[in-house]
Design a protein around this motif. Structure first.
Motif, PDB file in Angstrom:
ATOM      1  N   THR A 125     -28.411 -71.421   2.338  1.00 56.49           N
ATOM      2  CA  THR A 125     -29.264 -70.611   3.073  1.00 56.49           C
ATOM      3  C   THR A 125     -28.769 -69.880   4.358  1.00 56.49           C
ATOM      4  OG1 THR A 125     -31.113 -72.450   2.509  1.00 56.49           O
ATOM      5  CG2 THR A 125     -31.476 -71.061   4.428  1.00 56.49           C
ATOM      6  N   VAL A 126     -27.569 -70.758   5.076  1.00 56.90           N
ATOM      7  CA  VAL A 126     -27.098 -70.169   5.954  1.00 56.90           C
ATOM      8  C   VAL A 126     -26.242 -68.830   5.608  1.00 56.90           C
ATOM      9  CG1 VAL A 126     -25.135 -70.360   7.647  1.00 56.90           C
ATOM     10  CG2 VAL A 126     -26.964 -72.215   7.476  1.00 56.90           C
ATOM     11  N   LEU A 127     -25.601 -69.074   4.372  1.00 60.99           N
ATOM     12  CA  LEU A 127     -24.571 -67.918   3.935  1.00 60.99           C
ATOM     13  C   LEU A 127     -25.650 -66.523   3.609  1.00 60.99           C
ATOM     14  CD1 LEU A 127     -21.941 -69.589   1.851  1.00 60.99           C
ATOM     15  CD2 LEU A 127     -21.764 -68.599   4.247  1.00 60.99           C
ATOM     16  N   PHE A 128     -26.577 -67.031   2.772  1.00 65.41           N
ATOM     17  CA  PHE A 128     -27.642 -65.824   2.438  1.00 65.41           C
ATOM     18  C   PHE A 128     -28.141 -65.212   3.627  1.00 65.41           C
ATOM     19  CE2 PHE A 128     -32.006 -64.544   1.181  1.00 65.41           C
ATOM     20  CZ  PHE A 128     -31.614 -63.413   0.256  1.00 65.41           C
ATOM     21  N   THR A 129     -28.726 -66.052   4.536  1.00 66.95           N
ATOM     22  CA  THR A 129     -29.632 -65.616   5.763  1.00 66.95           C
ATOM     23  C   THR A 129     -28.610 -64.652   6.608  1.00 66.95           C
ATOM     24  OG1 THR A 129     -31.184 -67.385   5.655  1.00 66.95           O
ATOM     25  CG2 THR A 129     -30.991 -66.090   7.573  1.00 66.95           C
ATOM     26  N   THR A 130     -27.580 -65.168   6.912  1.00 62.37           N
ATOM     27  CA  THR A 130     -26.484 -64.575   7.867  1.00 62.37           C
ATOM     28  C   THR A 130     -26.207 -63.269   7.186  1.00 62.37           C
ATOM     29  OG1 THR A 130     -24.785 -65.901   6.985  1.00 62.37           O
ATOM     30  CG2 THR A 130     -25.845 -66.514   8.980  1.00 62.37           C
ATOM     31  N   ASP A 131     -25.634 -63.534   5.728  1.00 68.76           N
ATOM     32  CA  ASP A 131     -25.151 -62.185   5.173  1.00 68.76           C
ATOM     33  C   ASP A 131     -26.283 -61.096   5.170  1.00 68.76           C
ATOM     34  OD1 ASP A 131     -22.841 -61.213   3.630  1.00 68.76           O
ATOM     35  OD2 ASP A 131     -24.575 -61.017   2.013  1.00 68.76           O
ATOM     36  N   SER A 132     -27.298 -61.580   4.789  1.00 67.98           N
ATOM     37  CA  SER A 132     -28.594 -60.311   4.917  1.00 67.98           C
ATOM     38  C   SER A 132     -28.525 -59.709   6.319  1.00 67.98           C
ATOM     39  CB  SER A 132     -29.958 -61.105   4.530  1.00 67.98           C
ATOM     40  OG  SER A 132     -29.827 -61.418   3.245  1.00 67.98           O
ATOM     41  N   LEU A 133     -28.622 -60.693   7.430  1.00 70.70           N
ATOM     42  CA  LEU A 133     -28.731 -60.240   8.773  1.00 70.70           C
ATOM     43  C   LEU A 133     -27.689 -59.230   9.245  1.00 70.70           C
ATOM     44  CD1 LEU A 133     -29.752 -63.394  10.659  1.00 70.70           C
ATOM     45  CD2 LEU A 133     -31.366 -61.256  10.247  1.00 70.70           C
ATOM     46  N   VAL A 134     -26.419 -59.741   8.480  1.00 71.09           N
ATOM     47  CA  VAL A 134     -25.083 -58.823   8.812  1.00 71.09           C
ATOM     48  C   VAL A 134     -25.069 -57.648   8.070  1.00 71.09           C
ATOM     49  CG1 VAL A 134     -22.672 -58.558   8.438  1.00 71.09           C
ATOM     50  CG2 VAL A 134     -23.649 -60.971   9.269  1.00 71.09           C
ATOM     51  N   MET A 135     -25.779 -57.595   6.712  1.00 74.50           N
ATOM     52  CA  MET A 135     -25.919 -56.317   6.124  1.00 74.50           C
ATOM     53  C   MET A 135     -26.968 -55.238   7.010  1.00 74.50           C
ATOM     54  SD  MET A 135     -25.868 -57.570   2.182  1.00 74.50           S
ATOM     55  CE  MET A 135     -26.164 -56.029   1.630  1.00 74.50           C
ATOM     56  N   MET A 136     -27.736 -56.010   7.405  1.00 74.71           N
ATOM     57  CA  MET A 136     -28.972 -55.086   8.124  1.00 74.71           C
ATOM     58  C   MET A 136     -28.248 -54.478   9.260  1.00 74.71           C
ATOM     59  SD  MET A 136     -32.168 -57.550   7.669  1.00 74.71           S
ATOM     60  CE  MET A 136     -33.193 -56.611   8.838  1.00 74.71           C
ATOM     61  N   LEU A 137     -27.446 -55.540   9.931  1.00 75.00           N
ATOM     62  CA  LEU A 137     -26.958 -54.870  11.247  1.00 75.00           C
ATOM     63  C   LEU A 137     -26.065 -53.788  11.074  1.00 75.00           C
ATOM     64  CD1 LEU A 137     -26.504 -58.338  13.238  1.00 75.00           C
ATOM     65  CD2 LEU A 137     -28.053 -56.432  13.685  1.00 75.00           C
ATOM     66  N   GLU A 138     -25.215 -54.096   9.974  1.00 76.62           N
ATOM     67  CA  GLU A 138     -24.230 -52.931   9.563  1.00 76.62           C
ATOM     68  C   GLU A 138     -24.877 -51.585   9.066  1.00 76.62           C
ATOM     69  OE1 GLU A 138     -21.867 -54.789   6.487  1.00 76.62           O
ATOM     70  OE2 GLU A 138     -20.758 -55.768   8.025  1.00 76.62           O
ATOM     71  N   ASP A 139     -26.084 -51.824   8.400  1.00 76.94           N
ATOM     72  CA  ASP A 139     -27.046 -50.586   8.109  1.00 76.94           C
ATOM     73  C   ASP A 139     -27.566 -50.033   9.544  1.00 76.94           C
ATOM     74  OD1 ASP A 139     -26.464 -50.842   5.458  1.00 76.94           O
ATOM     75  OD2 ASP A 139     -28.438 -51.960   5.017  1.00 76.94           O
ATOM     76  N   LYS A 140     -27.906 -50.662  10.298  1.00 77.72           N
ATOM     77  CA  LYS A 140     -28.300 -50.270  11.628  1.00 77.72           C
ATOM     78  C   LYS A 140     -27.163 -49.458  12.154  1.00 77.72           C
ATOM     79  CE  LYS A 140     -32.854 -51.237  11.590  1.00 77.72           C
ATOM     80  NZ  LYS A 140     -33.610 -50.183  11.551  1.00 77.72           N
ATOM     81  N   ARG A 141     -26.198 -50.251  12.341  1.00 81.37           N
ATOM     82  CA  ARG A 141     -24.616 -49.630  13.119  1.00 81.37           C
ATOM     83  C   ARG A 141     -24.666 -48.291  12.315  1.00 81.37           C
ATOM     84  NH1 ARG A 141     -20.632 -50.120  16.196  1.00 81.37           N
ATOM     85  NH2 ARG A 141     -18.582 -49.216  15.414  1.00 81.37           N
ATOM     86  N   LYS A 142     -24.604 -48.164  11.152  1.00 81.58           N
ATOM     87  CA  LYS A 142     -24.225 -46.991  10.325  1.00 81.58           C
ATOM     88  C   LYS A 142     -25.219 -45.816  10.715  1.00 81.58           C
ATOM     89  CE  LYS A 142     -21.979 -49.141   6.476  1.00 81.58           C
ATOM     90  NZ  LYS A 142     -22.170 -49.358   4.920  1.00 81.58           N
ATOM     91  N   ASN A 143     -26.519 -46.280  10.783  1.00 77.04           N
ATOM     92  CA  ASN A 143     -27.718 -45.433  11.208  1.00 77.04           C
ATOM     93  C   ASN A 143     -27.430 -45.024  12.620  1.00 77.04           C
ATOM     94  OD1 ASN A 143     -28.702 -45.419   8.638  1.00 77.04           O
ATOM     95  ND2 ASN A 143     -30.206 -47.269   9.300  1.00 77.04           N
ATOM     96  N   LEU A 144     -27.026 -45.916  13.663  1.00 77.88           N
ATOM     97  CA  LEU A 144     -26.748 -45.547  14.851  1.00 77.88           C
ATOM     98  C   LEU A 144     -25.540 -44.439  14.859  1.00 77.88           C
ATOM     99  CD1 LEU A 144     -27.044 -48.789  16.645  1.00 77.88           C
ATOM    100  CD2 LEU A 144     -28.769 -46.784  17.004  1.00 77.88           C
ATOM    101  N   ARG A 145     -24.524 -44.827  14.118  1.00 80.85           N
ATOM    102  CA  ARG A 145     -23.285 -43.793  14.275  1.00 80.85           C
ATOM    103  C   ARG A 145     -23.915 -42.448  13.795  1.00 80.85           C
ATOM    104  NH1 ARG A 145     -18.597 -45.114  12.251  1.00 80.85           N
ATOM    105  NH2 ARG A 145     -18.521 -42.835  12.418  1.00 80.85           N
ATOM    106  N   ARG A 146     -24.583 -42.477  12.906  1.00 79.39           N
ATOM    107  CA  ARG A 146     -25.312 -41.041  12.341  1.00 79.39           C
ATOM    108  C   ARG A 146     -26.016 -40.397  13.609  1.00 79.39           C
ATOM    109  NH1 ARG A 146     -27.059 -44.086   7.579  1.00 79.39           N
ATOM    110  NH2 ARG A 146     -25.255 -44.078   5.836  1.00 79.39           N
ATOM    111  N   LEU A 147     -26.821 -41.318  14.173  1.00 74.19           N
ATOM    112  CA  LEU A 147     -27.633 -40.675  15.311  1.00 74.19           C
ATOM    113  C   LEU A 147     -26.884 -40.389  16.232  1.00 74.19           C
ATOM    114  CD1 LEU A 147     -30.338 -40.495  16.512  1.00 74.19           C
ATOM    115  CD2 LEU A 147     -30.168 -42.746  17.185  1.00 74.19           C
ATOM    116  N   ASP A 148     -25.546 -41.132  16.489  1.00 70.13           N
ATOM    117  CA  ASP A 148     -24.759 -40.746  17.613  1.00 70.13           C
ATOM    118  C   ASP A 148     -24.154 -39.305  17.347  1.00 70.13           C
ATOM    119  OD1 ASP A 148     -23.059 -41.485  20.096  1.00 70.13           O
ATOM    120  OD2 ASP A 148     -21.450 -41.219  18.740  1.00 70.13           O
TER     121      ASP A 148
END
Length: 575
Positions: free
Chosen positions: A318-341
């Protein structure tokens, strides 16, 4: 001369493109990679969450296990003690009943009857038919002579006057002996009862069947991995143990002083329980292997360990699945922020360029004014003596300089930033000006515009600068999405309370997931829509009391609809 200027201009443009490409390459190479930006944090979070989940599991689960194990162990020992006490009572009861049997026979028969062999045989046979507990039986006179005997051994005529058991029986009246060999040279124990008949005293003695008595003693350990036996005060076996000795051999169990109740010894691989009998001074010993006693406890431990491992596996998964999903979301957000930047940088660059362009356009305006004045002077100097070609050139210079000045003045006024002013705004006029400025770009891309203005479209009370930004963003987005050789559409219509402006493109339609995220500044569609500009435009329209929506076209592309209220409401501005 015009050829040289043209060549210089093209060379300058190429140099600027090369410089822009090198600058863009610099920014791209110097930008940090998105992956694995959050992976170090992910490892820490996984470690912390796993530790946080396992620590309560270990503390609570371990505490519950030790509590349950201790409680189960205590209850098991208590139950075993109760069983040993019951076992002791059954042995005492057996010996007491055999004593009562002999007393009953001696009390109901005199010596003359007992020494009669026929009657003695009948008594013994009747006793054995009801209770076959005795191996043999005899009558011993007060002088120790064996007066009558029935059994498998030749003991009649033997004298027991000097034996220990005879002396104790004569003095105490009842005696249960330790195991001894005697005249038969076989280990056995006897029960002797004295009878006084007037002046005559005699003893009724019987030998207990050893095998039957052994079965009674070992019954408590019959279905367990253990042993049960009796020893006397010297530690000599009074019954046959299952292993580790035999009758009249010395036991390894230390004999304690007489005590009440049951003593428990948990040393080694077995639990040994000891208790003293009441009928005879024998120690009852029950020894059971721990693995047999605590079998249920071992099952609980195995089950608990399995549950703990299963729970731990589920927690880690559960920890691996949850944290991996959160990290993927954060990485997607970071990529979007990079594009926005990157878009914000581009926008900032365009904004600064526009600030510079004002000065450039101002200088160009002055240059065109000078050309205009010079053309007038040249025309006056030449006068009537000039040839017709010179007049044509000067007139052309005048015409183009005037057109250039008017165009620059119109553009500077159109893009100039002004404070929000609510006033009468002609929507068609703003759209015509924007399309006019886009004309050159549309011609270069071989694109066409299909415009349809609704009849009777009134002026609206709103912020003209804000509306111009919204129209401009939507038209530029339509041009970018449609691409070369395409067509964009612009139309207006009127409702009871608003004016609706529709901007359509010929690009790809939106996916279902993209429709809800089109106005998210951090999201990028597969068509290449400017989500940042669309988000800003939607907020502007909401501030003006209107709305901006999007839907897929009937045949192709996307249609953006701008609803502008005819009358501006102050509450909209406050919102």
């Amino acid at each position: 001369m015009f050829h040289v200027i043209n060549k210089f201009t093209k060379s300058s443009l190429q140099n600027r493109k090369i410089q822009a490409m090198s600058d863009r390459s610099f920014f791209t190479l110097s930008a940090p990679r998105d992956f694995p930006y959050y992976r170090k944090v992910w490892k820490r979070v996984v470690a912390i969450l796993t530790l946080s989940a396992f620590l309560p599991l270990l503390v609570i689960g371990g505490g519950m296990y030790f509590y349950m194990a201790g409680s189960l162990k205590t209850k098991t020992i208590d139950a075993l003690q109760a069983e040993v006490v019951s076992h002791k009572r059954s042995i005492d009861l057996f010996l007491s009943e055999r004593i009562m049997d002999l007393k009953f026979i001696s009390q109901n028969n005199n010596l003359a009857q007992m020494v009669s062999q026929d009657r003695f045989d009948r008594i013994f046979t009747a006793l054995q038919q009801e209770k076959p507990y005795f191996e043999d039986m005899g009558i011993i006179g007060s002088d120790g002579n064996h007066l009558a005997y029935i059994g498998p051994y030749d003991l009649k005529g033997k004298n027991y006057r000097e034996t220990r058991w005879f002396k104790i029986a004569m003095s105490d009246g009842v005696y249960v002996s330790d195991v001894f060999t005697g005249f038969r040279n076989q280990p056995h124990f006897i029960i002797a009862v004295k009878r006084r008949q007037g002046e005559v005293t005699w003893i009724l003695r019987a030998t207990v069947v050893s095998g039957l008595f052994d079965n009674i003693v070992t019954r408590v350990a019959q279905h367990r991995d253990g042993d049960a036996y009796l020893i006397n005060s010297q530690g000599v076996f009074q019954t046959n143990p299952r292993k580790g000795g035999g009758l009249m051999m010395i036991s390894q169990v230390p004999v304690p002083q007489r005590f009440e109740g049951v003593q428990v010894d948990e040393k080694g691989s077995a639990v040994t329980l000891t208790t003293w009998l009441e009928a005879v001074p024998w120690l009852s010993v029950v020894s059971i292997q721990k693995k047999d006693i605590f079998k249920e406890l071992h099952k609980v431990r195995t089950t608990g360990l399995f549950v703990a491992l299963l729970g731990g596996f589920i927690i880690v998964l559960t920890v691996l699945f949850t944290t991996d999903s959160l990290v993927m979301m954060l990485e997607d957000k970071r990529k979007n922020l990079r594009r926005l930047d990157n878009r914000l940088r581009t926008t900032a660059s365009f904004a600064s360029s526009m600030e510079l362009s004002k000065g450039v356009f101002s200088d160009l305006n002055d240059i065109l004014s000078n050309i205009h004045v010079t053309a007038i002077l040249v025309n006056e100097e030449v006068g009537h003596a000039s040839v017709s070609e010179t007049c044509f050139i000067t007139n052309q210079i005048l015409t183009e300089s005037i057109r250039g000045r008017n165009l620059i003045d119109s553009f500077l006024k159109f893009v100039g930033t002004e404070d929000p002013v609510i006033m009468e705004v002609d929507v068609h006029l703003i759209l015509d000006r924007i399309l006019g400025f886009l004309k050159a770009s549309l011609i270069e891309k071989n694109m066409s515009v299909v415009a349809h203005w609704g009849e009777g479209c009134p002026a609206v009370r709103s912020d003209g600068t804000a509306l111009r930004q919204v129209f401009q963003d939507l038209l530029l987005n339509a041009v970018a999405v449609t691409g070369a050789n395409g067509a964009i559409g612009v139309s207006t219509s009127v409702t009871a309370s608003s004016v609706v402006v529709s901007v359509s493109d010929a690009g790809l339609p939106l996916q279902e997931a993209e429709v809800s995220q089109l106005f998210d500044p951090h999201y990028s569609t597969g068509r290449g829509d400017s989500s940042l500009g669309l988000s800003i435009s939607q907020r502007i329209m909401e501030r003006l009391g209107g709305s901006l929506t999007a839907k897929n076209g009937e045949e192709q592309g996307v249609v953006f609809e701008i609803e502008i209220p005819k009358e501006f409401m102050k509450e909209s501005l406050k919102a």
